[in-house]
Design a protein around this motif. Structure first.
Motif: not given
Length: 195
Positions: A109-123
């Motif tokens: 989005x053009x407005x300020x935002x948080x962009x998630x790249x990695x969400x990782x949990x111990x397998x």
């Protein structure tokens, strides 16, 4: 930082279309993705405040890496990290990594935002301990406090997971010319009630 690198690399080692696109060979992926993550954490996520961990019994059980609202890449950081990423990833994977950055920029989005790249949990803890859920709730709370949406791209199988938190698929985006098609999802911030 090594604990974050390990948990994220282990979480994305298999069954992730983007990691498989960047590093098609599993052996190369195992070797090179950790170095790539280390550089990205050091030069992108930590300096911008885009790294959070979930601790369980004194160990990193999960990690969330994102670009916070207002994040801007600086020429200085790119000049430092670019050659390091090229060395860590190799030329072909670096070109694929640039395609991911371009796809993220295309849908953001053009407005300020948080962009998630990695969400990782111990397998060993995935789908059992609530680690990922706690991290997603935390970043959604940050987004609501700042009145900034939270977004990211994910594979089809993860759409229901994110939908449970209020993320909605906005569109799909292809990574590069021959990469995977991913879902761009977005969760609007919860309005702050006036007092």
């Amino acid at each position: 930082m090594d604990a974050i690198v390990k948990v994220v690399a282990d979480a994305f080692a298999t069954d992730d279309p983007i990691e498989e696109y960047v590093f098609p060979d599993p052996e190369i992926r195992h070797r090179r993705s950790r170095d790539m993550l280390r550089i990205m954490i050091r030069h992108r996520f930590l300096p911008s405040g885009g790294a959070a961990v979930a601790d369980l019994d004194g160990k990193v059980a999960g990690a969330l890496l994102w670009y916070p609202a207002g994040y801007r890449r600086t020429l200085w950081r790119e000049a430092i990290s670019g050659p390091q990423l090229l060395w860590a990833m190799g030329p072909r994977a670096t070109v694929r990594g640039l395609a991911i950055d371009a796809a993220n920029a295309e849908v953001a989005p053009r407005e300020p935002h948080h962009f998630l790249v990695y969400l990782g949990t111990d397998p060993s803890l995935q789908r059992t301990a609530g680690v990922g859920r706690a991290l997603v709730r935390w970043v959604l709370a940050q987004g609501s406090a700042q009145q900034a949406p939270v977004c990211g791209i994910c594979k089809d199988a993860n759409v229901p997971y994110y939908a449970a938190f209020g993320f909605e698929v906005q569109r799909t985006v292809r990574i590069g010319r021959d990469g995977p098609e991913m879902n761009f999802t977005l969760a609007q911030p919860v309005p702050v009630e006036s007092v």
